[in-house]
Design an enzyme around this catalytic site. Structure first.
Site, mmCIF file in Angstrom:
data_model
loop_
_atom_site.group_PDB
_atom_site.id
_atom_site.type_symbol
_atom_site.label_atom_id
_atom_site.label_comp_id
_atom_site.label_asym_id
_atom_site.label_seq_id
_atom_site.Cartn_x
_atom_site.Cartn_y
_atom_site.Cartn_z
ATOM 1 N N GLY A 36 0.840 -1.212 0.000
ATOM 2 C CA GLY A 36 0.000 0.000 0.000
ATOM 3 C C GLY A 36 0.869 1.253 0.000
ATOM 4 N N HIS A 37 1.893 1.279 0.860
ATOM 5 C CA HIS A 37 2.812 2.427 0.886
ATOM 6 C C HIS A 37 3.538 2.558 -0.454
ATOM 7 C CE1 HIS A 37 2.997 1.417 5.362
ATOM 8 N NE2 HIS A 37 2.630 2.680 5.373
#
Ligand code: PAF
Length: 281
Positions: A36-37
């Protein structure tokens, strides 16, 4: 990748790039990075010449009984992941430079911080808006990318930058999910195998609500009850909130119309997970 640990050096780099006419993209994180990051970082790279990522577990956004001390940390692994997305600078401040003993200033956004996560985490967003402001003054980004998984945080940061005339564009990256639908989160690492299994109910219940809306259901009371019932069937879960709100004000709505956010926070075992779905009808 250059690692910077002081504010003055970070500001010096930022000034240097700006003088060269380069644009700075920024992704603030608390580390223990996941896909996600990395998706936010890739998005930032499409919008700027230089990518800066910060890793800082910000104490002012944790409540007294929350997981500040146990928040997962693995800097060596994070550095490898940052290299894989060709991050230019990792900014690694610490508590001593961010909050020296004489520190007294906080940034607060009103109203938007009261509902949803603001109810059970009363000072959380004050900590977030304070640290994000401070990080912006260090990194001096042209664009900063935040994740839609933290939908309330994203809205609050957008409000803050507009209200305080900050010269930075806020971009929101989509939620990234595991193959079984669980939204990626650094806190997923806390889950036991049984809890990890039960955690699927967050995205499954959001999916079920979206299907009901597609079939014409418009009563938010009915949809919230449907979601709560599904979640409550999983033995390791305790619901913090399930809400359906207007996306600009975060006020609860009675009917699904226009654009709304279905947002939920659920303890799975001791781990508090959040998820949401943006609905447009
Ligand atoms: O979303 C997070 O990880 C944090 O709230 C942030 C934006 C890095 C501020 O500490």
């Amino acid at each position: 990748m250059t690692i910077i640990e002081t504010i003055s050096e970070m500001q010096h780099y930022a000034d240097h790039w700006r003088q060269q006419g380069k644009t700075i993209g920024f992704v603030p994180t608390m580390g223990y990075l996941h896909e996600g990051h990395l998706s936010l970082m890739r998005l930032a790279k499409t919008r700027a010449d230089v990518l800066v990522v910060s890793i800082y577990v910000n104490p002012t956004q944790f409540g007294a009984n929350e997981d500040l001390d146990t928040y997962p940390r693995d800097l060596a692994r994070d550095q490898r992941l940052l290299e894989s997305v060709e991050c230019d600078v990792l900014f690694l401040p610490n508590d001593a430079i961010m909050y020296p003993p004489e520190y007294r200033t906080y940034v607060t956004v009103e109203e938007l911080t009261e509902n949803l996560c603001g109810t059970s985490r009363p000072r959380h967003f004050r900590g977030v808006t304070t640290i994000v402001t401070k990080l912006f003054h260090c990194v001096k980004p042209h664009v900063a990318v935040f994740g839609q998984k933290d939908a309330q945080q994203a809205l609050i940061i957008k409000r803050m930058t507009a209200d305080l005339n900050m010269d930075v564009e806020i971009i929101i990256g989509e939620i990234v999910r595991e193959a079984d639908g669980v939204a990626m989160s650094s806190r997923n690492v806390y889950l036991s195998p049984a809890e990890r299994e039960d955690a699927r109910v967050l995205s499954q219940s959001l999916q079920k609500a979206q299907e009901a809306i597609a079939q014409g259901e418009r009563s938010t009371a009915t949809l919230i009850e449907m979601i709560r019932t599904m979640i409550a069937q999983k033995p390791t879960t305790t619901i913090d909130y399930v809400s359906i709100v207007e996306t600009k004000t975060l006020h609860d709505v009675a009917q699904i119309e226009g654009e709304v956010l279905i947002a939920l926070a659920v303890f799975v075992g001791k781990t508090r997970l959040i998820d949401n779905a943006l609905i447009r009808v």
